[in-house]
Design an enzyme around this catalytic site. Structure first.
Site, PDB file in Angstrom:
ATOM      1  N   ASP A 162       0.852  -1.185   0.000  1.00  0.00           N
ATOM      2  CA  ASP A 162       0.000   0.000   0.000  1.00  0.00           C
ATOM      3  C   ASP A 162       0.887   1.234   0.000  1.00  0.00           C
ATOM      4  OD1 ASP A 162      -1.863   2.180   1.030  1.00  0.00           O
ATOM      5  OD2 ASP A 162      -3.235   0.471   0.938  1.00  0.00           O
ATOM      6  N   SER A 189     -10.338   5.178   1.880  1.00  0.00           N
ATOM      7  CA  SER A 189     -11.635   5.357   2.545  1.00  0.00           C
ATOM      8  C   SER A 189     -11.724   4.607   3.860  1.00  0.00           C
ATOM      9  CB  SER A 189     -12.787   4.904   1.666  1.00  0.00           C
ATOM     10  OG  SER A 189     -12.472   4.870   0.339  1.00  0.00           O
ATOM     11  N   VAL A 201       3.287   1.727  -5.844  1.00  0.00           N
ATOM     12  CA  VAL A 201       3.302   0.905  -7.052  1.00  0.00           C
ATOM     13  C   VAL A 201       3.331   1.824  -8.264  1.00  0.00           C
ATOM     14  CG1 VAL A 201       1.993  -0.739  -8.449  1.00  0.00           C
ATOM     15  CG2 VAL A 201       2.119  -1.026  -5.958  1.00  0.00           C
ATOM     16  N   HIS A 224     -17.878  13.268  -0.005  1.00  0.00           N
ATOM     17  CA  HIS A 224     -19.096  13.622   0.726  1.00  0.00           C
ATOM     18  C   HIS A 224     -18.666  14.109   2.111  1.00  0.00           C
ATOM     19  CE1 HIS A 224     -18.852  10.187   3.344  1.00  0.00           C
ATOM     20  NE2 HIS A 224     -20.090  10.308   3.771  1.00  0.00           N
ATOM     21  N   TYR A 283     -27.017  10.591   7.160  1.00  0.00           N
ATOM     22  CA  TYR A 283     -26.975   9.531   8.161  1.00  0.00           C
ATOM     23  C   TYR A 283     -26.318  10.088   9.426  1.00  0.00           C
ATOM     24  CZ  TYR A 283     -22.092   9.002   6.619  1.00  0.00           C
ATOM     25  OH  TYR A 283     -20.778   9.227   6.308  1.00  0.00           O
ATOM     26  N   ASP A 339     -28.939 -19.633 -19.542  1.00  0.00           N
ATOM     27  CA  ASP A 339     -29.724 -20.616 -20.278  1.00  0.00           C
ATOM     28  C   ASP A 339     -29.749 -20.149 -21.724  1.00  0.00           C
ATOM     29  OD1 ASP A 339     -31.443 -18.453 -19.642  1.00  0.00           O
ATOM     30  OD2 ASP A 339     -33.229 -19.706 -19.842  1.00  0.00           O
TER      31      ASP A 339
END
Length: 818
Positions: free
Chosen positions: A26, A36, A161, A212, A243, A546
């Protein structure tokens, strides 16, 4: 790559699968890496609109609880409007359908008992699920990594990376600033940075980071003394895209109630750019007060602050201890990106995943990597809605990805009707019939970029001729009685249907027949000119598709499947498994087609085509290459509507003329243009399966009651799995139910009950206008699958009696089609 909660979950589950050679890198420090995971509030609301996302959330709950990184506080979603209250009634039923126990509908007073600081006067009630709660994502990541380390996995933070090296289309190494890491498999679990890694291997990753807002108040008097083991439930106020969660004596509010704030991942990758930001994490942006205190959301009438303090009056004039613009990401359809890369062997993706589903996503992708089949906790799961190959060519464009990503952000908490259509990025893919259909008042839906007629307004003029029952308010929205007219008209006379989006896949070469014997469940050694219905399975015996297979020549077959994402996902599976002596050609836009169906179909077509359309000359389930007037066509004698008729395909450039010839010849037969809504209800009445709804990789052919399409004398992928399942005994079966109340119709996704026991849920539902009854198809325990069994269907907190029936419900002796 990526040591957030998704990458650590994948590593943990790979260790559980026995892998010992995993390296996780990382760009940020372990395990608060700066993505996040580092700032996410960690809300785990389990009840989503789909089964896959709901079950991945439930798995995440259990996993993180076992890791001591989950607080089961419960979660409440409140209704500010009557429409939202009705939705919460349906949502509670989805929770029942997906196996969530304890869900309740609360009155405003009952909601305030659990969250005393809210203003109960402004809500209609709430949906409460006691097992929802808060995930501590960084702690969970650290604990999963420690357990993976015990299996020999290595984790390196602060490791940038710079490239993914490939050779002959396969992964060779991950290149970092500290040198290359040789490997033959790479999983990209970097979320907001995913598109950058796609560029390294020329793979479009349709994903856009968005910001946000999240704020934490100063300590509130209403929460004084709230430092205790049992916290208040989480709270969602989705009518204003907000929320809330408790932080001891403080209260946090997260807001999507502002215009989309999109971010280019190029701007947040690499140490130089990160240093320039001067923020704690690269996934943060400076708090923008105007997006909280002013109303910038195009669909709302209040600012985030005004909506928040209306519901939580304690916010009035409070100060804030923390204010951030935190980043996460959206795809054009709001779903994750999972699965193997199509162009680079050994490259895997696990992106666009929130903390809510992070633990489950790691389980799914680890199983997929190790065993070739996506599973969740060892059980079959339908990962198709998240499959990377679902995207169509246009989805790789910046305009489409950013446009639809912004829409997904805007609508993330919105009450969106399932039939509500996007307004941007439209008319991308149009059949050659589009202008003719538009003149007839076609209501077009966007289906993977295609403009697909759902019904024709012109057919409403026939309502004096055909009786179509009214529908209750929600089910009547974005719907037309023209569906019922078209359904009955195809049964009565003749109709024409646009089949351009159906995908034809040609399989040619010396090994074609042997390959299809291995690929499909039925015997493909049929005579030239004949067709077979078959399933295509994965190694677990789950139904991938199918398919109708028509033999056009000794070494040439035409497979027909659906359009849109089924075209790309199914054709990819076929290409991936094809041997060198077989050529695969996918006609996903190079041909157009019309279904001509109904009792008068033969009379209409006989004067037009250069082949014998009699039963002897062109029997049921056969195929001919011929001419319709001066147009080269391939005609298949079958009908998904369950009527006499033919599917007629031609190269796209002939399409407009094909429509005109059939339309003009059909006038003396009162031909009716027919949309997808009518095809859905006619096929349901006939018992024909719809891939993605009632047949998915979750089920095998015996459970789906299409065992007639399985020839166990042939060797096909998944054969061993379904033979073992049959030997152990099938404990659930797909069966039709009819609602006892005439004229009543319900939606799919709602539970089937015997008393308080949930037996299953409706995977597909509509009205059968010929049999004059509401129809629900559901997988029920075999002891309930006997025709005549009485059960109940729950819909919007009401129960409706229903009866299990024999199938098909319409024309059981196949007299009309034959």
């Amino acid at each position: 790559m990526g040591a957030g909660c998704v990458g650590c979950s994948a590593a943990y589950h790979l260790a559980d699968q026995g892998r010992e050679d995993v390296v996780v890198v990382d760009q940020g420090p372990l395990f608060e890496t700066g993505g996040s995971t580092s700032h996410a509030p960690g809300l785990v609301y389990q009840t989503a609109g789909g089964k896959m996302m709901s079950h991945m959330a439930a798995y995440t709950r259990d996993l993180y609880y076992d890791l001591d990184s989950y607080r089961m506080s419960g979660g409440i979603e409140v209704a500010y409007t009557e429409d939202r209250w009705d939705l919460l009634k349906r949502k509670r039923e989805w929770g029942q359908s997906y196996g969530f126990d304890g869900g309740e509908l609360l009155s405003p007073a009952e909601t305030a008992e659990r969250i005393p600081q809210i203003n109960e006067a402004v809500i209609h009630g709430g949906y409460y699920l006691p097992t929802d709660g808060k995930a501590h994502a960084v702690d969970a990541s650290r604990e999963m990594a420690e357990r993976a380390r015990d299996a020999g996995h290595e984790f390196y933070g602060n490791t940038l990376v710079t490239d993914i090296e490939t050779e002959d289309g396969a992964v060779e190494a991950v290149v970092t600033e500290d040198g290359p890491i040789a490997c033959d498999e790479v999983l990209v679990a970097t979320n907001i940075w995913g598109p950058l890694f796609g560029e390294m291997v020329d793979t479009d990753i349709p994903l856009v980071p968005c910001s946000h807002q999240y704020l934490v108040s100063e300590p509130l008097e209403e929460l004084a003394g709230a430092e205790r083991e049992i916290e208040q439930p989480l709270l969602r106020h989705q009518d204003f895209s907000e929320y809330f969660r408790q932080h001891g004596e403080s209260y946090g509010v997260g807001s999507y109630n502002h215009e989309p704030l999109l971010v280019d991942p190029e701007d947040i990758y690499g140490p130089e750019k990160l240093d320039d930001l001067g923020l704690e994490y690269p996934s943060l942006r400076e708090f923008t007060a105007e997006h909280f205190y002013e109303n910038t959301h195009p669909d709302h009438e209040k600012s985030a602050y005004d909506a928040a303090r209306e519901l939580v009056p304690a916010f009035d004039d409070c100060d804030w201890e923390k204010q951030i613009n935190g980043m996460f990401c959206f795809t054009p359809d709001g779903m994750p990106v999972l699965g193997p890369d199509e162009g680079t062997d050994g490259l895997w993706w696990s992106l666009a995943i929130w903390v809510t589903q992070s633990g489950g996503a790691g389980s799914v992708v680890a199983e997929w990597m190790e065993n070739g089949v996506p599973r969740l906790d060892g059980e079959r799961i339908d990962a198709t809605p998240a499959h990377i190959s679902r995207f169509q060519s246009h989805a790789g464009s910046r305009e489409f990805t950013y446009g639809r990503g912004a829409q997904q952000y805007r609508e993330v908490y919105q009450l969106i009707h399932p039939r509500e259509q996007p307004t941007d990025q439209r008319t991308l893919r149009r059949s050659p019939f589009y202008d003719r259909q538009d003149e007839l008042g076609a209501e077009f839906y966007d289906t993977n970029g295609w403009e697909v007629p759902q019904w024709y307004e012109s057919n409403e003029s026939l309502l004096d001729e055909y009786d179509v029952p009214d529908r209750p308010d929600w089910l009547a929205r974005n719907w037309s009685k023209a569906q019922g007219v078209e359904h009955q008209a195809v049964r009565d006379k003749v109709a024409m249907f646009d089949m351009t989006t159906f995908t034809g896949i040609e399989v040619t070469g010396e090994g074609a027949m042997a390959f299809l014997q291995r690929l499909l469940t039925n015997d493909m050694d049929v005579s030239v000119g004949r067709m077979r219905y078959a399933a295509m399975l994965n190694e677990d015996g789950g139904i991938l598709a199918d398919i109708t297979a028509a033999r056009l020549g000794p070494d040439r077959y035409l497979l027909t499947t659906g359009g849109g994402n089924s075209a790309t996902i199914h054709s990819r599976w076929i290409r991936d498994h094809a041997p060198e002596d077989v050529s695969i050609t996918v006609h996903d836009s190079s041909r157009s087609g019309i279904g001509v169906w109904g009792p008068e179909a033969r009379e209409l077509l006989e004067p037009l085509v250069e082949t014998d359309l009699s039963n002897d000359g062109f029997p049921f389930y056969s195929v001919r290459e011929t001419y319709l007037k001066d147009i080269p066509v391939t005609m298949l004698r079958l009908s998904y509507a369950g009527e006499l008729g033919w599917e007629i395909y031609t190269p796209t450039e002939y399409g407009a003329r094909l429509w005109d010839i059939v339309w003009n010849a059909g006038q003396e037969h009162d031909i009716t243009p027919m949309g997808w809504e009518a095809l859905a209800s006619t096929s349901l009445e006939k018992g024909y399966r719809l891939w993605g709804s009632d047949v998915t990789p979750e089920y095998n052919p015996y459970e789906a009651n299409i065992g007639f399409a399985v020839d166990t004398e042939t060797e096909f992928i998944g054969r061993e799995a379904i033979l073992e399942a049959r030997e152990e005994g099938i404990d659930q079966q797909l069966v039709p139910l009819t609602l006892d109340e005439t004229g009543m119709v319900v939606d799919s996704g709602h539970p089937i009950l015997d008393g308080e026991d949930v037996l299953g849920y409706g995977c597909r539902a509509d009205y059968g206008y010929t049999i004059d009854a509401g129809i629900v198809y559901a997988y029920l325990p075999t002891e309930y699958a006997e025709p005549g069994t009485s059960v109940e269907v729950s819909y919007e907190n009401e129960r409706y009696r229903a009866t299990v029936e024999s199938e098909p419900l319409f024309d059981p002796d196949m007299e009309r089609m034959r």
